[in-house]
Write an enzyme that holds these catalytic residues in place. Sequence first.
Site, PDB file in Angstrom:
ATOM      1  N   HIS A 159      14.063  26.910  33.511  1.00 44.85           N
ATOM      2  CA  HIS A 159      15.141  27.439  32.958  1.00 44.85           C
ATOM      3  C   HIS A 159      15.761  26.796  31.968  1.00 44.85           C
ATOM      4  O   HIS A 159      15.636  25.467  32.274  1.00 44.85           O
ATOM      5  CB  HIS A 159      15.962  27.934  34.153  1.00 44.85           C
ATOM      6  CG  HIS A 159      17.314  28.756  33.813  1.00 44.85           C
ATOM      7  ND1 HIS A 159      18.326  28.204  33.260  1.00 44.85           N
ATOM      8  CD2 HIS A 159      17.619  29.886  34.046  1.00 44.85           C
ATOM      9  CE1 HIS A 159      19.264  29.223  33.091  1.00 44.85           C
ATOM     10  NE2 HIS A 159      18.796  30.329  33.600  1.00 44.85           N
TER      11      HIS A 159
ATOM     12  N   ASP B  20      14.735  22.324  40.978  1.00 44.55           N
ATOM     13  CA  ASP B  20      15.755  23.227  40.655  1.00 44.55           C
ATOM     14  C   ASP B  20      15.455  24.617  41.721  1.00 44.55           C
ATOM     15  O   ASP B  20      14.504  25.102  41.580  1.00 44.55           O
ATOM     16  CB  ASP B  20      15.498  23.703  39.263  1.00 44.55           C
ATOM     17  CG  ASP B  20      16.443  24.880  38.849  1.00 44.55           C
ATOM     18  OD1 ASP B  20      17.205  25.288  39.721  1.00 44.55           O
ATOM     19  OD2 ASP B  20      16.311  25.289  37.765  1.00 44.55           O
TER      20      ASP B  20
ATOM     21  N   GLN C 169      16.560  29.824  42.258  1.00 44.95           N
ATOM     22  CA  GLN C 169      15.978  30.822  42.990  1.00 44.95           C
ATOM     23  C   GLN C 169      15.328  30.579  44.205  1.00 44.95           C
ATOM     24  O   GLN C 169      15.282  31.396  45.184  1.00 44.95           O
ATOM     25  CB  GLN C 169      14.660  31.370  42.019  1.00 44.95           C
ATOM     26  CG  GLN C 169      15.229  31.697  40.452  1.00 44.95           C
ATOM     27  CD  GLN C 169      16.228  32.948  40.600  1.00 44.95           C
ATOM     28  OE1 GLN C 169      16.029  33.807  41.376  1.00 44.95           O
ATOM     29  NE2 GLN C 169      17.044  33.031  39.444  1.00 44.95           N
TER      30      GLN C 169
ATOM     31  N   LYS D  61      23.968  33.355  43.113  1.00 48.22           N
ATOM     32  CA  LYS D  61      22.833  34.060  43.303  1.00 48.22           C
ATOM     33  C   LYS D  61      22.238  34.136  44.755  1.00 48.22           C
ATOM     34  O   LYS D  61      21.614  35.035  45.330  1.00 48.22           O
ATOM     35  CB  LYS D  61      21.657  33.025  42.762  1.00 48.22           C
ATOM     36  CG  LYS D  61      21.801  33.193  40.962  1.00 48.22           C
ATOM     37  CD  LYS D  61      20.550  32.498  40.680  1.00 48.22           C
ATOM     38  CE  LYS D  61      20.672  31.862  39.300  1.00 48.22           C
ATOM     39  NZ  LYS D  61      20.870  32.979  38.116  1.00 48.22           N
TER      40      LYS D  61
ATOM     41  N   CYS E  19      16.467  32.798  29.857  1.00 52.63           N
ATOM     42  CA  CYS E  19      16.805  31.435  29.476  1.00 52.63           C
ATOM     43  C   CYS E  19      15.515  30.370  29.865  1.00 52.63           C
ATOM     44  O   CYS E  19      15.375  29.641  30.521  1.00 52.63           O
ATOM     45  CB  CYS E  19      17.822  30.797  30.546  1.00 52.63           C
ATOM     46  SG  CYS E  19      19.360  31.640  29.981  1.00 52.63           S
TER      47      CYS E  19
END
Length: 413
Positions: free
Chosen positions: A130, A207, A210, A233, A371
């Site tokens: 991202h 990261d 998600q 999220k 993104c």
Amino acid sequence: MHPAVKNGSYDVARVREDFPILSMQVYGKPLVYLDNAASAQKPKAVLDRLHEAYTSEYGNVHRGLHYLANTATEAYEGAREKVRAFLNAERAEEIVFTRNATEAINLVAYTFGRERIEEGDEIVLSIMEHHSNIVPWHFLRERHGAVIKWAPVDDEGNFLLDEFEKLLSPRTKMVAITHMSNMLGTVVPIKEVVRLAHARDIPVLVDGAQGAVHLDVDVRDLDCDFYVFTGHKLYGPTGIGALYGKYAHLAAMRPFNGGGEMIREVFQDRVTYGDPPHKFEAGTPAIVQAIGFGAAIDYVNSIGKARMRAHEQSLARYAHERLREINSLRIFGNAEDKGAIVSFEIKGAHPHDVATIIDRAGVAVRAGTHCVMPLLARFGVTATCRASFALYNTQAEVDSLAQALNKAQDFFA
Ligand SMILES: Cc1ncc(COP(=O)(O)O)c(C=O)c1O
């Protein structure tokens, strides 16, 4: 345990009762919300907790000696403990509250990265990153001469561990990589990535924007140096995220923002800093959002990530089946290990047009670059549509998506 998952069942209708927004109609049609990878809807448990924090526990944290300052501090630090347990970090001091995943990555790049990386040093990312996990490293490229290397994926979207390993060199100073791709859904074998990097003394940032929503995360088992994720999220409020960092790293890192809360003493000619995590939380933090984040974690735990994942994966499998029936539709990403995200295009139609048409049927998907412009370039496109599934979605909603896309296809035929 949540009543929807008692006795081994998964009562999605009962789960949906927790989310007031899901009963709304758009353009006279029932809302079908499939934009969860961008941001998830909030359960009543979180909304009520936010209300309660503002109406009976609110004051500024840490510096007060009165009742409300103490209750707010307790709730805020209680949320930190919930994040610690969620990631299985060793100590609550390893959890820094940030605005979101993006700010957490910037914090690491500006402090840890900046201190270690000199001209010609290499940073290894994956092509799936991202922009949040690209641009902060580009800053180090632009300003300090770092070199960015990109770990590839194959045409199905599988992460290629061997190719990744080939990129690691004596000049590699940092690996920063996603746990799960927000466009392809690919799950990266992070434990292996960390093992290969650590064998060469290279630190790894994961990261988890998600990944933390859909996958079990145990930072001690993964052994990653940093793990970042974001509250909104995970059914929590906006404006709050978290950085996990190994304590030794956080203790050695210079502060990021300067101001109140992060100092020990300030004089006219010098300043000394507090210990982690406060050293990285300058100014009044997002107190109530952090408390809401903690409530979101409680909510997810009450259902259980494994149950959520099983439900979402069955929806994604069904969505693949239904969408493959549409002749002009191309799906991006069929990795062997894939989360509940389906990116696609309808040949001859701009994804923005497709999303706009199906929106009129009440179906909300994301369309655009997501993104991830380097990843789109890898697949030779400039945009896609993306349906992403959450714990409250249903098979009937997948049918609505397929039906709306069939109509859109006819429109472009
Ligand atoms: C994989 C990934 N990383 C980072 C982010 C950034 O999250 P935030 O905007 O909450 O900082 C996102 C958001 O879409 C994402 O999907």
